[in-house]
Design an enzyme around this catalytic site. Structure first.
Site, mmCIF file in Angstrom:
data_model
loop_
_atom_site.group_PDB
_atom_site.id
_atom_site.type_symbol
_atom_site.label_atom_id
_atom_site.label_comp_id
_atom_site.label_asym_id
_atom_site.label_seq_id
_atom_site.Cartn_x
_atom_site.Cartn_y
_atom_site.Cartn_z
ATOM 1 C CD GLU A 165 -4.660 -5.856 3.100
ATOM 2 O OE1 GLU A 165 -5.591 -5.146 3.550
ATOM 3 O OE2 GLU A 165 -3.467 -5.706 3.423
ATOM 4 C CD GLU B 77 -2.954 -1.306 2.195
ATOM 5 O OE1 GLU B 77 -3.007 -0.403 3.046
ATOM 6 O OE2 GLU B 77 -3.690 -2.318 2.251
#
Length: 964
Positions: free
Chosen positions: A326, A218
């Site tokens: 995710e 991320e």
């Protein structure tokens, strides 16, 4: 003949699966048929796996790791594997970890096909515990392997520059861990323990278990210290490359596949997704993280498919795996009646599988179900469960029972070679010379390595010393060259006299131009769009470029401004941000020159100050440029930050600014696309708002306390707007203020208009805190030890709540002024241990999650426990006990026990234990001092995951468990 089923990629046509029932269903069928034992499931025999070449980051990867890569790469549109973070270790449906219990198994009869792990380290953890956690993690990976699941590993590394956790973005931490950085050795030590885990994770036959390793995830966002706002794309790429090379080449780890997972929200833009890509030589898996708060609205599904489709095409072209590393519902699955879309899982699956490129996604993993009061990311009961079971039953999803031949394919590695300049990183800024050059060269039989500058200078690099990673040399940069200009560097690798590889990079020589205090950006120092894009970090998909007066563009001042172009076809918001710093406490207003686009969408200016995101909303109506001036008093916390909804952008907060962003949010009636220009973003002196009271100027030393009393508690001013700070406060006024502060506050007795004495105020605040025992007795000449308020006076003075009247005197009988009341109540509010008592468990509606290795039940508001031998009772959930000093157990009845306490804190559920105290009998309250915990444990009381009590053998009844 090999009876092991071939993986999907080795079969000549698409596999058609029979309708699954799962392990539990197989047993149920056997019992229904009256069989003595469950039916054995005999796999259909296939031909031996076809030998194939695989091009991996690690050419020395184990055969099983190569086979896993081939399986995931070539599963293609046949289906998608379901994954779940920490599936065997936390859950809604099982209180104790046993290595096989699982929410997925409870909900569907199958374990997930993929189980995610995280390192078990937390900030401040002792080295011995870290080393033990590395071994424990390996054992956990073995358990996942034994239930048939593929393992993935993510890291949430603490900030090595500050000692804070992974959300601590201060300290220039990304650059600190790069080669040559102050914390580089600490990074190596952390990766050493990753290597320990990888080496220790072995199957029953002794072979290393393959793991999909997903470091530095991320990065496209800026919530972690390795996020995009805290380092250049080239610097992040070098962090990723070093991680790979250190584990692979130095630590001899060969059972990892490496996943690049920059986040989510790219609008299908390949260049945006690859902005921080470390290169094909360092990535096996193209990952993507995304969460949905819309209930699978069409705009979310369109964005998801656009991004996964883009990744599917990239993976196919580059010989990689594409994965949804995710995914989930933002905030998790809600209680019945609160879920936006009860068919969310199948809607998402249908969207992915409707696009042939998006359907190349190998696996999709959702986050952990931590159990207790935390929100799960898939259901084990309730209105969402039928849809999740339908998702499981869909032939396009694979769970653990569906996997076959994952590690059996016969493959061969493709030899690889790579070279890159490890430092300075591409795009990095050099502020002094000489510059140490470090070049990584792998897979080449190199006999000469050079770096050539754009001035034509050739720098010979020395070969690595034994055990070293880099070819090294020095570039003599003279002060005259440090003029904020970009320069090219070319790395050349030679073998046998021939040039075998060449890579180019750039550096900026000289310190960054210093903007005046308060100026976010005036956009005058960028010579090209690329320079602007390296400083302002995109958040979701947009196009960022310079608007130039010389080209006829409207700008706010000078020669340039920033243009942000956007589309809401596949997203609901977009923006850019950059770090800022400095003490802005002397500024009262913020100015922004804005050229709107008449879109009707919502412009958001966001400033992070004192760790809180504050926002302002200038208009995008019309298309005429204007200068917006927004008083900081009008900024408010971001609407999603409900925990800080009452915060205000005060001078105290403005003393600690850290980030500034510009967002555009889609409005219901707004345009689908548009383009805005901003310029001259800066804090200005402005005009301070009028003081809260006309008789208390801003430079009054008690102004902040009096303003806090007015804003947060009660207005004690008169009809003319005066506070009268030196006037004695009456008993009625003090009682009114204390009651406004907290409902359980004691009254100050006596004649309403009589002044309050200092000892009386001390006693009232001490009672409000729960009458805690002071660290030491009071030591004032005018406070007799036997005085009823002696303990109160000692406690308030030792905690800085009420100041003594003078040396050796408290001034017990002295009157309390109104300013002193404001000052004392504000200090009380900030002091640890002064929060109102909170009942964690009252057992009014049952056991409230408590379990035991013995009989346990609840009735009539009491938890009853019958233990054959001494042992633990426990509850799991999520509690914030920060600032709390005492845990209180109200024991109604007992055959006799002492009580020990163990809390499990933080994402790794670390144990924080206190020994049992003196024996107690029924009708007593046991107070356990949380201050006796270690400093590491006290630092994690804001994230308590488990409460455990150790009781003696016998029968016990507990009325309530409270904290104060």
């Amino acid at each position: 003949m090999n009876s092991t089923p071939a993986p999907a990629w080795a079969q000549p046509s698409r596999r058609v699966r029979p309708r699954r029932r799962g392990r539990r269903a197989t047993v149920a069928v056997a019992l229904a048929l009256g069989l003595a034992a469950p039916l054995a499931v005999t796999p259909v025999a296939h031909a031996a796996p076809v030998a194939a070449e695989v091009d991996l980051v690690d050419p020395d990867a184990t055969p099983e790791t190569r086979s896993l890569f081939a399986y995931l790469r070539d599963i293609d549109a046949e289906g998608v594997l379901f994954g779940h973070q920490e599936d065997l270790y936390f859950g809604e449906s099982f209180p104790t970890q046993d290595g096989t219990s699982s929410d997925s198994l409870t909900a569907t009869g199958d374990h997930p096909a993929v189980i995610g792990f995280d390192t078990l380290e937390t900030a401040g953890m002792p080295l011995a515990e870290r080393e033990a956690k590395a071994q424990q993690l390996a054992a956990n990976i073995r358990q996942a392997h034994d239930v048939g699941a593929i393992s993935t590993l993510t890291i949430h590394m603490e900030n090595l520059a500050t000692g804070g956790d992974f959300y601590d973005t201060s300290g220039d931490a990304l650059r600190a861990v790069l080669p040559g950085g102050a914390q580089h050795d600490a990074l190596r030590a952390y990766l050493d323990r990753i290597a320990v885990t990888a080496h220790a994770a072995v199957a029953a036959d002794g072979t290393a278990i393959p793991i999909v390793f997903r470091p530095w995830h991320e990065n496209a966002g800026s919530w972690f210290w390795w996020g995009a706002a805290f380092g250049l794309p080239g610097e992040y790429a070098e962090l990723f490359r070093f991680t790979v090379e250190y584990l692979r080449d130095v630590k001899d780890v060969h059972n990892l596949l490496y996943a690049f997972s920059p986040g989510g929200g790219f609008g299908g833009d390949e260049d945006l997704y690859l902005r921080t890509y470390p290169g094909d030589d360092f990535v096996d898996v193209l990952g993507y993280d995304v969460y949905d708060s819309s209930g699978a609205a069409q705009s979310f599904l369109d964005g998801l498919v656009a991004d996964l489709g883009m990744m599917g095409r990239l993976a196919q072209a580059r010989g990689k795996i594409s994965a949804l590393t995710e995914f989930g519902i933002s905030g998790g699955v809600r209680p019945d009646g609160e879920n936006a879309n009860p068919t969310w899982f199948t809607d998402v699956l249908d969207a992915i599988m409707s696009d042939p490129d998006a359907a190349r996604t190998a696996y999709m993993m959702t986050w952990a179900n931590y159990g207790g009061d935390s929100t799960p990311y898939f259901p084990v009961e309730g209105e969402m469960l039928p849809d999740f079971q339908a998702y499981h039953d869909d032939p396009r999803t694979f769970f653990a029972d569906d996997l076959a031949g994952v590690y059996d394919a016969e493959t061969a590695s493709v030899a690889s070679a790579a070279a890159h300049l490890a430092s300075p990183a591409d795009g990095a800024r050099v502020v002094a010379g000489p510059v140490e050059l470090r070049a990584s060269v792998t897979g080449h039989a190199a006999d000469r390595v050079t770096v050539t500058t754009d001035a034509g200078d050739v720098i010979e690099l020395a070969a690595p010393a034994d055990g070293g990673m880099w070819w090294t040399g020095a570039w003599d940069v003279v002060p005259e060259q440090l003029d904020n200009t970009s320069h090219g560097l070319t790395l050349r690798v030679f073998a046998g006299g021939a040039e075998v590889e060449t890579t180019a990079s750039t550096v900026v020589l000289g310190p960054e131009p210093v903007l005046p205090l308060g100026v976010v950006d005036d956009f005058e120092s960028y010579d090209a769009d690329a320079a602007l894009q390296s400083r302002w970090v995109p958040q979701n998909a947009n196009v960022l470029e310079l608007a130039r007066a010389a080209e006829g563009d409207a700008v706010g001042g000078g020669e340039a401004a920033m243009r942000l172009s956007y589309s809401f076809a596949t997203q609901s918001y977009t923006g850019v941000g950059r770090p800022v710093s400095g003490d802005w406490s002397s500024f009262w207003d913020f100015e922004a020159w804005i050229d709107p686009d008449a879109s009707g969408n919502r412009l958001v200016l966001q400033l992070v100050a004192d760790g809180v995101a504050f926002e302002a909303y200038p208009s995008l109506a019309g298309d005429d440029p204007y200068l917006a001036t927004i008083p900081f008093a009008d900024w408010r916390p971001a609407p999603w930050d409900t925990a800080n909804a009452d915060r205000r952008l005060t001078p105290e907060a403005l003393a600690h600014v850290s980030q500034f962003s510009v967002f555009v949010n889609a409005a219901d009636a707004g345009a689908v696309e548009g383009s805005i220009v901003v310029d001259e973003l800066r804090a200005v002196e402005g005009m301070p708002p009028p003081p809260v009271y006309v008789d208390v100027e801003r430079d009054d030393p008690d102004y902040a306390a009096i303003a806090w009393l007015h804003d947060e508690v009660v207005d004690l001013g008169d009809a003319n707007g005066r506070f009268h700070p030196t006037r004695p406060v009456t008993r009625a006024e003090a009682t009114h203020a204390l009651a406004a502060y907290r409902e359980d506050a004691p009254a100050v007795d006596g004649t309403a208009k009589a002044p309050v004495e200092r000892a009386e105020l001390a006693h009232a605040l001490w009672e409000l805190a729960g009458a805690p025992t002071p660290a030491e007795p009071a030591d004032f000449d005018d406070v007799p030890p036997a005085h009823p308020s002696a303990e109160a006076i000692a406690w308030v003075t030792q905690n800085g709540i009420v100041e003594p009247a003078g040396d050796g005197r408290f001034g017990m009988r002295g009157p309390v002024t109104r300013a002193e009341l404001a000052r004392a109540l504000r200090a009380f509010d900030a002091a640890p241990g002064t929060e109102p008592p909170t009942t964690l468990f009252d057992f009014a509606d049952g056991r409230q999650g408590w379990a035991a290795n013995g009989a346990i039940d609840a009735a009539d508001g009491r938890l009853t426990v019958d233990l054959a031998e001494s042992g633990w009772i426990w509850a799991t959930g999520s509690w914030d006990l920060s600032g709390r000093s005492t845990l209180v157990i109200d024991v109604a009845e007992t055959t006799g026990t002492s009580i020990g306490l163990a809390l499990q804190v933080g994402p790794s559920w670390s144990w924080c234990e206190l020994p049992a105290g003196d024996p107690v009998s029924g009708g007593a309250s046991v107070a356990i001092d949380l201050g006796a915990l270690s400093s590491e444990c006290r630092g994690q009381l804001g994230d308590v995951r488990g409460v455990n009590l150790r009781l003696d053998a016998g029968q016990h009844a507990i009325d309530a468990i409270r904290v104060r």
